[in-house]
Design a protein around this motif. Sequence first.
Motif, PDB file in Angstrom:
ATOM      1  N   HIS A 181       0.838  -1.189   0.000  1.00  0.00           N
ATOM      2  CA  HIS A 181       0.000   0.000   0.000  1.00  0.00           C
ATOM      3  C   HIS A 181       0.874   1.240   0.000  1.00  0.00           C
ATOM      4  O   HIS A 181       2.095   1.160   0.054  1.00  0.00           O
ATOM      5  CB  HIS A 181      -0.959  -0.001   1.192  1.00  0.00           C
ATOM      6  CG  HIS A 181      -0.317  -0.293   2.514  1.00  0.00           C
ATOM      7  ND1 HIS A 181      -0.040  -1.572   2.934  1.00  0.00           N
ATOM      8  CD2 HIS A 181       0.120   0.532   3.500  1.00  0.00           C
ATOM      9  CE1 HIS A 181       0.515  -1.528   4.126  1.00  0.00           C
ATOM     10  NE2 HIS A 181       0.642  -0.253   4.499  1.00  0.00           N
ATOM     11  N   ASN A 235      -2.659  -4.917  -5.887  1.00  0.00           N
ATOM     12  CA  ASN A 235      -2.213  -4.485  -4.575  1.00  0.00           C
ATOM     13  C   ASN A 235      -3.179  -3.427  -4.073  1.00  0.00           C
ATOM     14  O   ASN A 235      -4.326  -3.346  -4.536  1.00  0.00           O
ATOM     15  CB  ASN A 235      -0.777  -3.963  -4.650  1.00  0.00           C
ATOM     16  CG  ASN A 235       0.249  -5.087  -4.659  1.00  0.00           C
ATOM     17  OD1 ASN A 235       0.484  -5.726  -3.642  1.00  0.00           O
ATOM     18  ND2 ASN A 235       0.870  -5.318  -5.811  1.00  0.00           N
ATOM     19  N   ASN A 287      -5.655  -1.676  -8.502  1.00  0.00           N
ATOM     20  CA  ASN A 287      -5.181  -0.935  -7.347  1.00  0.00           C
ATOM     21  C   ASN A 287      -6.210   0.142  -7.037  1.00  0.00           C
ATOM     22  O   ASN A 287      -7.382   0.011  -7.416  1.00  0.00           O
ATOM     23  CB  ASN A 287      -3.800  -0.337  -7.624  1.00  0.00           C
ATOM     24  CG  ASN A 287      -2.694  -1.364  -7.448  1.00  0.00           C
ATOM     25  OD1 ASN A 287      -2.316  -1.704  -6.333  1.00  0.00           O
ATOM     26  ND2 ASN A 287      -2.157  -1.878  -8.561  1.00  0.00           N
ATOM     27  N   ASN A 290      -9.004   0.576 -11.678  1.00  0.00           N
ATOM     28  CA  ASN A 290      -8.531   1.622 -10.787  1.00  0.00           C
ATOM     29  C   ASN A 290      -9.592   2.712 -10.699  1.00  0.00           C
ATOM     30  O   ASN A 290     -10.770   2.475 -11.012  1.00  0.00           O
ATOM     31  CB  ASN A 290      -7.193   2.176 -11.282  1.00  0.00           C
ATOM     32  CG  ASN A 290      -6.026   1.294 -10.894  1.00  0.00           C
ATOM     33  OD1 ASN A 290      -5.627   1.267  -9.733  1.00  0.00           O
ATOM     34  ND2 ASN A 290      -5.473   0.562 -11.861  1.00  0.00           N
TER      35      ASN A 290
END
Length: 905
Positions: A523, A547, A570, A594
């Motif tokens: 992160h 992630n 992400n 995203n």
Amino acid sequence: MKGSIISWLLLAISTISIFSDVAATSASAKCLGADQSSLLLELRHSLVFNTSASTKLVRWGRSANSWSGVTCEDGLLVGLDLSEEWISGGINRSSSLFRLKFLRSLNLAFNHLSYSMIPSGFANLSHLVHLNLSNAPFSGQISAELSRLTKLRKLDLSAIHFSECDPLKLEKPSLRSLIRDMGELRELYLNEVDLSVEGSEWCNALSSSVPKLEVLSMSHCSLSGPIDASLLSLANLSVIRLNLNDLSTTVPSILANFSSLKTLSLHNCDLKGEFPQKHTINFFRLPDSIGNLRKLSMLDLHNCSLSGSIPTSMENLSELTYLDLSSNNLTGSLPSYGASRNLTQIYLFDNALTGQITSVGWEDLLNLEYLYLRNNSLEGDIPSTLFTLPRLEEIYLSNNKFSGQLIINPNVSSNRLESLDLSSNLLQGSIPRWIWKLRNLAYLNLSSNFFEDLETPLCNLTPTLLYVDLHSSMHRGNMLPLPSQAICLDFSSNNITSVFSDNIGNYLSSSTMFFSLSMNNFHGSIPKSICKATYSMHLEVLDLSHNLLNGTIPNCLMKASLKVLNLRNNQLSGNIPQNISTTCGLKTLDLSENLLQGQIPLSLANCTTLEILNIGNNQIDGTFPCHFMAISSLRVLILRSNKLHGEIGCAHSPFTWQMLQIIDLSSNDLSGTLPASLLASWEAMKAEVDFNYLQYELYIRGGYYYQDTVSVTIKGLEQKLTKILTIFTSIDFSGNRFEGQIPNTLGDLKALYSLNLSHNAISGSIPPILGNLLQLESLDLSWNHLNGTIPAHLANLDLLSFLNLSNNQLVGSIPDSGHFLTFSKSAFERNLGLCGLQLNKSCSIAMNKTKEAGDDGNNDDNKKKWFFLGIPLGFVVGFWVFCGPLVFIRSWRFAYYRFWDKVLF
């Protein structure tokens, strides 16, 4: 006293050395007689060779001792070695070479003689004992004149076959004709010479002509079986190499009778059935009698269709140095090789071996250098003695069932290990500290195990580590170590929970080409320091997908020399970087899933080598990116689930996507008609292409590949393609506002696998030409305004396994031929005019009801027609009833005027 002895020894050695040099110079000088020296110089001037690469010819004639490659004896030139001299062109039959009549040894191997035929002039060298013309390469028919070289003991005509030239052939003369008078022959090398003869013929030719033969090497010679028993008369055979011939027979029993055999290589010969036993035949097994070949030093039977277990009698092969039984179907456990102390290489990979390997006797194999046991079903602990063998350089134990922990403490200082592959096993515990300190280790693969952490403290990593693969190893906790010279680092699919370090780019090597941290729990934002590695012009693959990264995409990533950038899934926000370099070399760009906003940058068209572009599942606004049409290499374009709007107005673009095979524009706000001319330009969807995968290959050791993945909606379900086949084609325009008819150009895309046009406003009928899409497996036209009948041609789609035509305005009967009967009711429901078995609605009843409904409908229409016609008629009649008297009767007209005068007054 000791010192004086040493001094005398040194003096003696020096004296011997001086006299040997004088003798050599004298011997060379004797070769410089007027006749022989002139012949050599004439030969030098007639040959075309690379002077910068030559080490022999280039020195000839400079001084008395400059005749490199020349051997003299009693004043006669008896040996000539011109191998690897980069000689090109041919050798003329009148060359001075063929006037060196005392030659006993001639070597022209590894030159570039332009695929010319072997000159017949070699037959003039009647004293030849050794002739090596291998890998020159010559081509065409072997000259019959060579059969006159009756004193030959070694003949090497091995070829390297290239597709652009004819192979070297031995037909006229035949093998028998060539060697008929070579009774002194000991070594025969005819590798890759096209013989095209059957077993009985070539075996009889050898046994009757060359009884003293010791080495028989005829790999890839188009030989066929069976191996005849006549070969047994060659009792002195110590080397047999018959690889890559289509013998297509059972393993010959005579092979067990060659007591002098040292090398046996029969790989890729399509041998079947039993390996030979001396007295009995035991099908599909290596016999115990193989242990009788006590002089055997090399055994190569890989890919020979062998089965059964490895006999324990192989423990008797004390002279064995090379063992290759790989790529067979051998079962059972490994025998002990402790007695075979000379073994340097063991290749038993790609079999079905089971059991443990702790009792093999590894501690006695002090000469072992290479151990390949991968792709078996071996289990238990990995013996600690393996890691202490002093010469061992490569260990490959991947894809087995080894378990337990690596609690080993080897003598690191004496270990030569360079490659260690323990991947895809059941190993657990901690990754031991000693592995990172192996001073020669370059390749480490511990992936797909159950290692949870690292043994600490960890410091002073070996500087030789170049390839580290720890993906799917269940590691949890902090970041794994970054070796200082690493080329490939794969830490993907673990449970690493860590903030993305701001200075991570400082720790990446300037040589790093592959770096993957995908599918972890990293992160924080992407640090700009990572761009240092991309600016080094070495980093080619960066995968940070899946992630918890946030923030924006650093501009520098889009300006670097990356070939693959994957930031998928992400929490990245902001715009896609706008100022993309004109030198962009990206082949794969995945920014999907995203929170990206804004428009697709125009400068992305600078990435002219892009093959896969995925910006799906974001919040991208704007119109369809027609500027992408300039990217002719594009194969996959995914823009689904964004906010794109407007028409696909690319009809006038001078570019096309001839390579496009997957396009997904679903769940946007695109409108207008389907782009017929654009569809017509997608050549890759019109014909099947070669079977392959979309992947990026890194040109480094072992052939590293980055495997591209993509998610598509197939057969109503979202599926992840972990390997994108080049033959897979898909169009998904669903969930937009497209209207108009389905263009006929779709019918030309005959390699199309999946077509989804659902949830639009498409009208008209279903084109019968869609019946030409014989590769189609999924078709979804639901939730549109389609009318008319279902074309009978669709029943020709034998591969169609998913169909959805629901929620339209289709009428008529559903085709009841072929596999149409296998589709469920849901594929056709909410089409009020459809009938058929799938809907449990009889088409005859439906037609009657439709007819009756049609009559009522006509009556209703007539009533409505007269109603609407009555309105103007009533107006006309009423107008003239009231206004007619006023026009034609004067008294009524004056009375009407007086009335309105009073009212107005």
